[in-house]
Design a protein around this motif. Structure first.
Motif, PDB file in Angstrom:
ATOM      1  N   PHE A 403       0.848  -1.197   0.000  1.00 20.03           N
ATOM      2  CA  PHE A 403       0.000   0.000   0.000  1.00 20.03           C
ATOM      3  C   PHE A 403       0.884   1.249   0.000  1.00 20.03           C
ATOM      4  O   PHE A 403       0.678   2.194  -0.765  1.00 20.03           O
ATOM      5  CB  PHE A 403      -0.901  -0.026   1.247  1.00 20.03           C
ATOM      6  N   MET A 404       1.876   1.237   0.859  1.00 21.01           N
ATOM      7  CA  MET A 404       2.751   2.420   0.960  1.00 21.01           C
ATOM      8  C   MET A 404       3.617   2.570  -0.287  1.00 21.01           C
ATOM      9  O   MET A 404       3.811   3.690  -0.784  1.00 21.01           O
ATOM     10  CB  MET A 404       3.613   2.314   2.207  1.00 21.01           C
ATOM     11  N   ALA A 405       4.139   1.462  -0.796  1.00 20.80           N
ATOM     12  CA  ALA A 405       4.976   1.536  -2.011  1.00 20.80           C
ATOM     13  C   ALA A 405       4.176   2.138  -3.167  1.00 20.80           C
ATOM     14  O   ALA A 405       4.697   2.942  -3.946  1.00 20.80           O
ATOM     15  CB  ALA A 405       5.500   0.149  -2.369  1.00 20.80           C
ATOM     16  N   ASN A 406       2.910   1.772  -3.259  1.00 22.78           N
ATOM     17  CA  ASN A 406       2.057   2.332  -4.324  1.00 22.78           C
ATOM     18  C   ASN A 406       1.836   3.835  -4.150  1.00 22.78           C
ATOM     19  O   ASN A 406       1.395   4.503  -5.087  1.00 22.78           O
ATOM     20  CB  ASN A 406       0.707   1.613  -4.355  1.00 22.78           C
ATOM     21  N   ARG A 407       2.130   4.349  -2.977  1.00 23.76           N
ATOM     22  CA  ARG A 407       1.982   5.793  -2.710  1.00 23.76           C
ATOM     23  C   ARG A 407       3.328   6.461  -2.467  1.00 23.76           C
ATOM     24  O   ARG A 407       3.415   7.528  -1.850  1.00 23.76           O
ATOM     25  CB  ARG A 407       1.023   5.997  -1.521  1.00 23.76           C
ATOM     26  N   GLY A 408       4.399   5.800  -2.945  1.00 26.91           N
ATOM     27  CA  GLY A 408       5.721   6.448  -2.927  1.00 26.91           C
ATOM     28  C   GLY A 408       6.449   6.404  -1.600  1.00 26.91           C
ATOM     29  O   GLY A 408       7.329   7.237  -1.357  1.00 26.91           O
ATOM     30  N   VAL A 409       6.115   5.427  -0.753  1.00 24.42           N
ATOM     31  CA  VAL A 409       6.843   5.280   0.519  1.00 24.42           C
ATOM     32  C   VAL A 409       7.380   3.852   0.607  1.00 24.42           C
ATOM     33  O   VAL A 409       6.619   2.891   0.455  1.00 24.42           O
ATOM     34  CB  VAL A 409       5.926   5.573   1.733  1.00 24.42           C
ATOM     35  N   TRP A 410       8.685   3.723   0.833  1.00 25.72           N
ATOM     36  CA  TRP A 410       9.310   2.393   0.947  1.00 25.72           C
ATOM     37  C   TRP A 410       9.399   2.047   2.426  1.00 25.72           C
ATOM     38  O   TRP A 410      10.314   2.484   3.130  1.00 25.72           O
ATOM     39  CB  TRP A 410      10.689   2.406   0.287  1.00 25.72           C
TER      40      TRP A 410
END
Ligand SMILES: Cc1ncc(COP(=O)(O)O)c(C=O)c1O
Length: 444
Positions: A403-410
């Motif tokens: 979910f976070m990766a899809n919003r630019g957070v690793w």
């Protein structure tokens, strides 16, 4: 939650066609399509292929830029491409990088480490695995004992001795490919349990306790009040050496937990971020231990004969490039001022995580110390490995990450938790908390 996870995973794959194509090509020449299995192991979604990184972010070959809260399992704590290290590495490689002879950077680095961490003598390797391997050998040579005592949930690298776990009261190899005889070399007990420690040391056959002062590979587990005093007292009484492995936890304070908590180890291992991710690790030791590395009566001039020298070293260890990177990272990036800033940002992150969890009405908890934090899906933070494993929810963790990766957070892996690097800003922390809040709104 299942349909959300399916949708997020589908979106992740659909948005990354170039990474998928490179993985496909890579599988022809590399097992699992990666140069090192963890690059696939660590994530439930497919790996992304990297274009580059700068400061607190990195970018993949499909053009997605990520705010990096995992910092490459602590090894990118200096931020990506920190200018002092970029310059030092460029200058050094132009002058030659590998001589199997020392240069002055090694003196600067070892003097700095001695002043900073309080142990007088230092040796260098390329990885913390190799540093811990040498620490164990020196401890065995000094004590004449073989056993190493470890804490449940530990990770100290890919060395055989520490790749063991306790299963139904038996010590067994942790993975395939390890000798069945290695469990005889180790004992594993719960962290923060003085009675278990006392019992494990009682036979006076333990060479070394190897420990993270706060555990970081099974969640983030802080020591309970008084535990370290007991650990030091009991190891001294049993004639056992004490080695702290601050490979990860060095990010929590300028001179690690060792100085922050006033700890007094016999060995101290550091690695990963100390040269900004350029291969360099090190261990500090007391004078009397250092004497063991002194010139032996019979040095090893020929293979095939037994000598009385403790086995240490490697052709590339302490090379000029690693030492140049270490000098720049330690003196110009990992400064006291930078640690003060990351501690403030860490607190902002810890408080923000707590607020977001409270707003969502979830029974979760947060542990934070300096730049590093971890959230647990239980109301009270665990204090030992078994409790932390029991509190984990792998499916939820996998959803959070994608979910976070899809919003630019690793996001970090579950065993570790998010970290603010030297390059992060308050705006980065706030962006992270915003996405975390969005996620909680979805799942609460
Ligand atoms: C505490 C600790 N020690 C040692 C290591 C091994 O480091 P390396 O993989 O650089 O050898 C790790 C890696 O995660 C670690 O967490």
């Amino acid at each position: 939650m299942k349909s959300l996870a399916e949708a997020e995973n589908a979106r992740f794959v659909a948005d990354r066609p170039r990474s998928a194509a490179l993985s496909e090509q890579a599988r022809r020449t590399m097992p699992r399509g990666v140069p090192m299995a963890w690059m696939d192991d660590l994530y439930d979604h497919p790996p992304v292929w990297i274009a580059g990184g700068e400061g607190a972010t990195f970018t993949d070959v499909d053009g997605h830029t990520y705010l990096d809260m995992y910092v490459a399992d602590m090894s990118a704590f200096c931020g990506h491409a920190p200018p002092p290290v970029v310059e030092a590495v460029a200058a050094r490689i132009a002058l030659g990088n590998q001589f199997l002879l020392p240069n002055e950077d090694a003196i600067v680095v070892s003097e700095h480490l001695a002043a900073r961490y309080g142990l007088p003598k230092w040796q260098f390797t390329l990885s913390a695995t190799q540093a811990n391997t040498e620490v164990i050998r020196l401890a065995r040579a000094l004590t004449g004992r073989e056993i190493v005592l470890l804490f449940d949930g530990k990770y100290h690298g890919e060395l055989d001795t520490t790749l063991v776990v306790s299963e139904d009261g038996q010590i067994v190899p942790e993975m395939a490919g390890l000798a069945q005889s290695i469990p005889g070399q180790a004992r594993v007990i719960p962290f923060n349990d003085v009675a278990a420690l006392e019992a494990a040391l009682a036979p006076e056959d333990v060479a070394l306790v190897l420990a993270e002062p706060a555990m970081t590979n099974v969640g983030f587990l802080l020591p309970v009040d008084g535990y370290h005093d007991e650990l030091r007292r009991l190891t001294r009484e049993a004639g056992t050496l004490l080695g702290f492995d601050e490979t990860h936890s060095l990010v929590c304070a300028y001179a690690g937990f060792t100085r922050d908590l006033g700890l007094d180890p016999d060995f101290l291992t550091l690695g990963k971020s100390i040269a900004a991710g350029v291969p360099l690790a090190t261990y500090g030791m007391r004078e009397e231990i250092a004497a063991l590395i002194a010139q032996p009566e019979e040095a090893r001039h020929a293979s095939g004969v037994v000598v009385d020298e403790v086995s240490t070293g490697g052709t590339l260890f302490g090379n000029a490039l690693s030492m140049a990177a270490g000098r720049a990272a330690l003196l110009e990036v990992l400064t006291e001022e930078a640690f003060a800033r990351t501690a403030e940002l860490g607190e902002r992150m810890g408080n923000g995580l707590r607020d977001a969890i409270a707003n969502a009405g979830l029974p979760w908890s947060v542990v934070q110390y300096g730049s590093h934090a971890c959230y647990f899906f239980v109301p009270e933070p665990p204090t030992h490995g078994a409790a932390s494993r029991a509190a984990d929810d792998p499916a939820l963790r996998a959803l959070i990450r994608v979910f976070m990766a899809n919003r630019g957070v690793w996001e970090s892996g579950w065993w570790l938790g998010p970290t603010v690097s030297i390059a992060h800003t308050a705006a980065d922390v706030d962006r992270y908390l915003e996405v975390f809040g969005e996620l909680l709104a979805e799942i609460a």
